[in-house]
Write an enzyme that holds these catalytic residues in place. Sequence first.
Site, PDB file in Angstrom:
ATOM      1  N   LYS A 135       0.844  -1.208   0.000  1.00 26.20           N
ATOM      2  CA  LYS A 135       0.000   0.000   0.000  1.00 26.20           C
ATOM      3  C   LYS A 135       0.874   1.252   0.000  1.00 26.20           C
ATOM      4  CE  LYS A 135      -3.627   2.442   2.535  1.00 26.20           C
ATOM      5  NZ  LYS A 135      -4.684   2.376   3.566  1.00 26.20           N
ATOM      6  N   HIS A 269     -10.122 -29.594 -33.986  1.00 19.15           N
ATOM      7  CA  HIS A 269     -10.947 -28.506 -33.470  1.00 19.15           C
ATOM      8  C   HIS A 269     -11.812 -28.965 -32.297  1.00 19.15           C
ATOM      9  CE1 HIS A 269      -9.378 -26.160 -36.669  1.00 19.15           C
ATOM     10  NE2 HIS A 269     -10.034 -26.800 -37.614  1.00 19.15           N
TER      11      HIS A 269
END
Length: 508
Positions: A135, A269
């Site tokens: 922070k 596929h």
Amino acid sequence: MKRALLSVSDKTGLVDFAKQLVALDFELVSTGGTHKALADAGLDVIGIEDVTNFPEMLDGRVKTLHPRVHGALLARRDLPEHMATLKEHDITPIDMVVVNLYPFKETILKPDVTDADAIENIDIGGPSMLRSAAKNFAAVLPVVDPTDYEAVIAHLKNGEDDQKFRRQLATKVFQHTAAYDALIASYLTDKEFPEQLTISGEKFDDMRYGENPDQNAAVYTSALPEEYSILNANILHGKQLSYNNIRDADAALRIIAEYDETTVVTVKHMNPAGIGQGKNIEETWDKAFAADDISIFGGIVALNREVDLATAEKMHAIFLEIIIAPSFTDEAYEVLAKKKNLRLLTLPFTTDVPNRTEVTSVLGGFVAQDRDLLSETEADFKVVSKAQPTAEQLKAMVFAQKAVKHTKSNAIVVAREGQTLGVGAGQPNRIDSVKMSIQKAKAKPGFEDAVLASDAFFPMDDSVAYAAENGIKAVVEPGGSIKDQDSIAKADELGLVLVFSGRRHFKH
């Protein structure tokens, strides 16, 4: 003099990094085992209790959760009132935090782990210090990854206040603690679909591109690894797997996991192009190839037995992207490795795929579900026609059901026992899939013994009629349509065997 607080479970590179910090005029503060490791290396280290003026307590559960630590981390150096507060309480600022967390993941992966062990390895002080430092990254360097030690030293030696680098380190901290908490939440929850579902992964690799060259992509492993995964395969030969390679290979692994028998699956596929079974791997390859010798071009092959020389020579004769098998004989590997771009992968095969929640992204969110691990047996079938199936037809139905389950909806598979003959996948309506699969199958040897499997019920009797009129003698479908009786009546009219499986297998 600047101050660095070091408290790590992974001590890789720790001592060398600490020595370089000392050379850069840092004083060291540390806790527990980290303190001992640094002191044993001859470094001067301040104990955390000398900073907090309070002893570690509760078997080490509380040692850094103190204002003298978090005040030293969170005070903004650009605010005079913050610095005055530190001075008032005799708190020395901390300029760097080097922390990695208790090994929660490693603990819960142990086969004999107990809840008590897992909970004891939930880190509280470490994430708190990291988050405080992150922070306040403008003033405090938060270091959570030992692989960043070298870069940190380089930036410190450079002497520039590199806010972009600091921000990157802070970002890594929040990603790391978020993943850590997500794993804990996943372990503790007794809900399959909790109110907040967090997905955590670790980057496995950057990819050249995604589904298409204009799409960026990366591949991640699950926070809790799965052994039976394309990402765990050993790449013996060939270049990096592409995005589409990984998706197709994953489909191949899912399909072949359905079968105990010697099996070869070819995939294109993400749909099965051909599936074959036989007495040995060469015969099995022959059946899979014959099932669809066109779609296999540029496809994926998965074999659940060792690849021998005879099979390798046949596969070498066509263009394939990937071959996955438990192993290759030396002679087989030598033949296949002649193709520079052919990927050869080994992976132990299994039919015991664990159930996990799987997610699919949609715009604005994602949907989550269990894996479809249901497989039908002859005992699940209900014969609804007057005509009765033969033993061979029932075995072919079981085989076809395993294939249709992994075919994109609307899905139809025409097969005989041990070999697919025609696959109709992904059509907007079911009758088109029926027509496609039958037309592919009609020219194949063994079509006279073929059955047809559907992933979902027939909403009308047209599919039954087309199948019977084009040589199919037995059909298996889930049933459940309000017009089931129309299909049953049509089957009886045309002398077709009609079996209901009772289970749908949509795959979108």
